[in-house]
Design an enzyme around this catalytic site. Structure first.
Site, short mmCIF file in Angstrom:
data_model
loop_
_atom_site.label_atom_id
_atom_site.label_comp_id
_atom_site.label_asym_id
_atom_site.label_seq_id
_atom_site.Cartn_x
_atom_site.Cartn_y
_atom_site.Cartn_z
N GLY A 35 0.80 -1.23 0.00
CA GLY A 35 0.00 0.00 0.00
C GLY A 35 0.83 1.27 0.00
CD GLU A 36 5.82 1.33 2.66
OE1 GLU A 36 6.76 1.29 1.83
OE2 GLU A 36 5.95 1.07 3.87
NE ARG A 86 -11.53 23.01 8.26
CZ ARG A 86 -12.64 22.32 8.00
NH1 ARG A 86 -13.81 22.81 8.35
NH2 ARG A 86 -12.58 21.17 7.40
CD GLN A 87 -6.84 21.00 16.55
OE1 GLN A 87 -7.99 20.74 16.25
NE2 GLN A 87 -6.49 21.24 17.80
CG ASP A 158 -17.94 33.47 10.61
OD1 ASP A 158 -17.18 34.23 9.97
OD2 ASP A 158 -17.74 32.25 10.70
CE LYS A 181 -23.96 30.13 14.60
NZ LYS A 181 -23.00 29.16 15.06
NE ARG A 183 -27.03 29.74 22.54
CZ ARG A 183 -27.26 28.64 21.83
NH1 ARG A 183 -28.43 28.03 21.93
NH2 ARG A 183 -26.34 28.15 21.04
CG ASP A 207 -17.34 30.17 4.90
OD1 ASP A 207 -16.34 30.82 5.29
OD2 ASP A 207 -17.99 29.41 5.64
C1 R5P Z 1 -15.16 28.48 9.63
O1 R5P Z 1 -14.45 29.25 10.25
C2 R5P Z 1 -15.04 28.33 8.15
O2 R5P Z 1 -14.90 29.57 7.52
C3 R5P Z 1 -16.23 27.61 7.57
O3 R5P Z 1 -17.39 28.38 7.82
C4 R5P Z 1 -16.40 26.26 8.17
O4 R5P Z 1 -15.22 25.55 8.14
C5 R5P Z 1 -17.48 25.50 7.43
O5 R5P Z 1 -17.63 24.26 8.03
P1 R5P Z 1 -18.95 23.41 7.79
O6 R5P Z 1 -19.21 23.39 6.32
O7 R5P Z 1 -18.61 22.05 8.35
O8 R5P Z 1 -20.05 24.07 8.54
#
Ligand code: R5P
Length: 283
Positions: A35-36, A86-87, A158, A181, A183, A207
């Site tokens: 698999g390598e 993203r992490q 956002d 958003k 609540r 986005d």
């Molecule tokens: C968040 O900060 C990013 O800009 C995207 O809004 C996010 O990664 C989208 O993730 P999902 O499609 O899983 O809601």
């Protein structure tokens, strides 16, 4: 100069080579019985451009193998979609800073790196070589201009994405805002444009990434409730995990479009021009 790519970015690499007016090199990819991965370049040059997005771990391995196969050349590494970006914080004790790990690994053996709309520009500081991030705001704006919209409104999902949405809207000369958003109760959240009304308008949500589409699906449902005439979405990186594309369309999104940083059937515009500009203009 010679452009080569991993298996994950072949179409974009071909368009980048065309834009740079240089050849696209062939690469043979195969696997060992265990698999390598194995690869072999059919040619090399003094200046190699390697194009490879990282939607999964095998893609990262292909980049590392290509870099090594180009040893001795000046290497420009283009990472159109940088997975693991993203992490970028330790949200909980014991977690890795994954974006830093990947940035450090990608810095090894290359002269420079070009990313495209990396999730957070702060990640760029983790590279050990000169790095630039190209933005596709102009490409998205020019793509949207071709559609017929009635009273268009460009929305960021956002506040963090508001500047990017603003750049897109500026290209088209359209109004822009971001969703906020509120609540309402323990399990009830309302999402609505902060300053403008969606009623009767063709809304486009812009986005950087659509991953599971969860953010977008909630926004679409709420905007429809608020009387939006239609809701479309354009992102840079169409990760489209967990059946996101079908879920969004069945949830009433007019169109889901992304670039070719990840090659999808809904890749409607290309990052090639921005990548070519990045390669030609930055160094
Ligand atoms: C968040 O900060 C990013 O800009 C995207 O809004 C996010 O990664 C989208 O993730 P999902 O499609 O899983 O809601």
């Amino acid at each position: 100069m010679l452009v080569v790519s991993t298996e994950y970015s072949q179409i974009l690499a071909a368009n980048v080579a065309k834009g740079l007016d240089c050849p696209l090199g062939g690469v043979k990819f195969s696997r060992f019985p265990d698999g390598e991965q194995y690869l072999r370049l059919s040619a090399t040059d003094r200046h190699m451009v390697i194009v490879g997005s990282i939607p999964e771990a095998d893609a990262l391995i292909q980049i590392l193998l290509l870099v090594d196969a180009c040893e001795g050349a000046e290497i420009t590494l283009v990472v159109p979609y940088m997975g693991y970006a993203r992490q970028d914080k330790r949200f909980h004790e014991g977690e890795p800073l994954s974006a830093r790990v990947i940035a450090r690994v990608l810095s090894t053996g290359v002269s420079r790196v070009l990313t495209v709309n990396i999730h957070d520009r702060a990640v760029l500081s983790h590279f050990h070589v000169p790095v630039r991030d190209a933005s596709l705001a102009g490409e998205i704006g020019r793509y949207l201009e071709k559609s017929e919209f009635s009273s268009p409104l460009v929305l960021a999902p956002d506040e963090g994405a508001a500047a990017f949405a603003g750049q897109v809207a500026a290209v088209c000369g359209w109004e822009t805002d971001h969703l906020e958003k509120t609540r309402i109760s323990g399990n009830e959240v309302r999402m609505a444009p902060r300053n403008l009304e969606a009623k009767g308008r063709d809304v486009v949500i812009v986005d950087d990434i659509i991953s599971t589409g969860g953010t977008l699906a909630t926004a679409v449902a709420m905007l429809k409730e608020q009387g939006a005439r239609s809701v479309s979405s354009v992102c840079v990186h169409g990760v489209l995990a967990e059946g996101a594309y079908a879920r969004l369309l069945s949830g009433g999104v007019r169109e889901v479009a992304c670039s070719d940083t990840l090659e999808r059937a809904c890749s409607r515009y290309s990052a090639a021009g921005a990548v070519v500009d990045g390669i030609e203009g930055c160094w």
